[in-house]
Design a protein around this motif. Structure first.
Motif, PDB file in Angstrom:
ATOM      1  N   LEU A 238       0.830  -1.200   0.000  1.00 35.88           N
ATOM      2  CA  LEU A 238       0.000   0.000   0.000  1.00 35.88           C
ATOM      3  C   LEU A 238       0.865   1.250   0.000  1.00 35.88           C
ATOM      4  CD1 LEU A 238      -2.738   1.475   0.307  1.00 35.88           C
ATOM      5  CD2 LEU A 238      -2.533   1.118   2.777  1.00 35.88           C
ATOM      6  N   MET A 242       1.308   4.190  -2.931  1.00 30.96           N
ATOM      7  CA  MET A 242       1.165   5.627  -2.694  1.00 30.96           C
ATOM      8  C   MET A 242       2.370   6.387  -3.219  1.00 30.96           C
ATOM      9  SD  MET A 242      -0.451   5.756   1.145  1.00 30.96           S
ATOM     10  CE  MET A 242      -2.152   5.283   1.482  1.00 30.96           C
ATOM     11  N   SER A 264      -7.808   5.644   1.476  1.00 28.10           N
ATOM     12  CA  SER A 264      -7.432   4.285   1.103  1.00 28.10           C
ATOM     13  C   SER A 264      -8.299   3.310   1.878  1.00 28.10           C
ATOM     14  CB  SER A 264      -5.952   4.016   1.393  1.00 28.10           C
ATOM     15  OG  SER A 264      -5.709   4.026   2.793  1.00 28.10           O
ATOM     16  N   SER A 277      -5.742  -3.736  -1.441  1.00 27.84           N
ATOM     17  CA  SER A 277      -5.966  -2.357  -1.005  1.00 27.84           C
ATOM     18  C   SER A 277      -6.268  -1.496  -2.224  1.00 27.84           C
ATOM     19  CB  SER A 277      -4.739  -1.788  -0.284  1.00 27.84           C
ATOM     20  OG  SER A 277      -4.407  -2.517   0.873  1.00 27.84           O
ATOM     21  N   GLU A 278      -6.828  -0.318  -1.968  1.00 28.18           N
ATOM     22  CA  GLU A 278      -6.977   0.691  -3.002  1.00 28.18           C
ATOM     23  C   GLU A 278      -6.539   2.039  -2.454  1.00 28.18           C
ATOM     24  OE1 GLU A 278     -10.791  -1.117  -5.521  1.00 28.18           O
ATOM     25  OE2 GLU A 278     -10.871   0.945  -4.762  1.00 28.18           O
ATOM     26  N   VAL A 279      -5.896   2.816  -3.302  1.00 28.20           N
ATOM     27  CA  VAL A 279      -5.525   4.193  -3.001  1.00 28.20           C
ATOM     28  C   VAL A 279      -6.366   5.096  -3.891  1.00 28.20           C
ATOM     29  CG1 VAL A 279      -3.674   5.912  -3.056  1.00 28.20           C
ATOM     30  CG2 VAL A 279      -3.168   3.548  -2.364  1.00 28.20           C
TER      31      VAL A 279
END
Length: 290
Positions: A238, A242, A264, A277-279
């Motif tokens: 993650l 970023m 996030s 995960s997502e940002v």
């Protein structure tokens, strides 16, 4: 963006003996001082303040070699006392200014030049999504700023959530991802020196208004978002995503950062070495230069 970055590096070098103001940064680079400093930190591996300090001390070293007095050099580069300059200079190169004058010791820190470096042919998966205005409802607190590793203050915030609060948040969660969001905003000025605090909210996205006294709400206005999915060890993958978002994708994307919180989320439903995960990065079309 690369042209603007290099113009700023030139400007800094031409004004090393003066204050570099946030207005200077915004005027030259075309994004807010806050967002640029965040981007610079990811791209350069150091904060903008650290870069300016290193350049000033490098030039101070040259002046000392040419036998300018310690007093003159200290005040030329903005130090308010000889002791303060001497400590900073010794921390930077390991020698006192007087030793540099006597022994002609030289250490340099060259001006940065930015260019596109294509590495490894690894593409970044992302999608652009126009999100309507939405709320995040949850709990928040001021937490110390920390770039790497697990932020224990955020862990403590998560652990402080009561079953009642958890139930209330789930009742309101009517928007994707129907998962806990981590939302960061209101950064202290020392953010890029990994100093100070930010406000961190743990909550859920919702179109509803918060009716509960034990929860808080922030409203995030309609905007275009770049969404970066990633899978791997948590939190390293993650954090790497970023960093690459700001250092590699953004400068060549044709977009710049919008003044909205950082978001996030992570699905902790599998092994720790394979976490999804997502940002979410709020963006806007970059203004044309000139």
């Amino acid at each position: 963006m690369l042209e603007s970055l290099n113009r700023l590096m030139d400007h800094i070098d031409q004004h090393l003996t003066e204050d570099i103001t946030s207005q200077d940064v915004t005027r030259i680079v075309g994004v807010s001082d806050y967002h640029f400093r965040r981007m610079f930190s990811y791209m350069a591996g150091m904060t903008l303040n650290e870069y300016i300090r290193n350049r000033r001390l490098s030039e101070a070293n040259k002046d000392l070699i040419h036998v300018k007095s310690v007093t003159d050099v200290a005040f030329t580069y903005g130090y308010q006392s000889i002791d303060g300059f001497s400590r900073a200079f010794r921390d930077w190169c390991g020698f006192l200014p007087s030793e540099v004058i006597k022994n002609k010791i030289q250490k340099s820190f060259p001006k940065f030049t930015f260019f596109i470096d294509i590495k490894g042919g690894i593409s970044m998966e992302f999608k652009l999504e126009q999100k309507p205005t939405f709320n995040v409802v949850g709990v928040s607190k001021r937490v110390p700023i920390q770039f790497e590793g697990v932020n224990n203050s955020i862990v403590e915030l998560a652990q402080s959530i009561t079953e009642q609060q958890r139930s209330e948040m789930h009742q309101l969660a009517d928007l994707y991802p129907h998962q806990v969001l981590n939302v960061s905003y209101e950064f202290d000025e020392g953010y890029l020196n990994e100093q100070g605090s930010l406000t961190h909210m743990i909550g859920f996205a919702t179109m509803q208004d918060n009716p509960y006294e034990d929860l808080e709400q922030i409203t995030i206005k309609s905007n275009l978002w770049a969404v970066f999915p990633n899978t791997g060890p948590f939190p390293e993958t993650l954090q790497e995503t970023m960093a690459k978002t700001y250092a590699e994708w953004l400068p060549t994307s044709g977009y710049e950062l919008a003044d909205l919180p950082s978001i996030s989320f992570t699905k902790h439903d599998g092994p720790s070495d394979n976490v999804y995960s997502e940002v979410w990065v709020a963006i806007k079309e970059k203004k044309s230069q000139g």
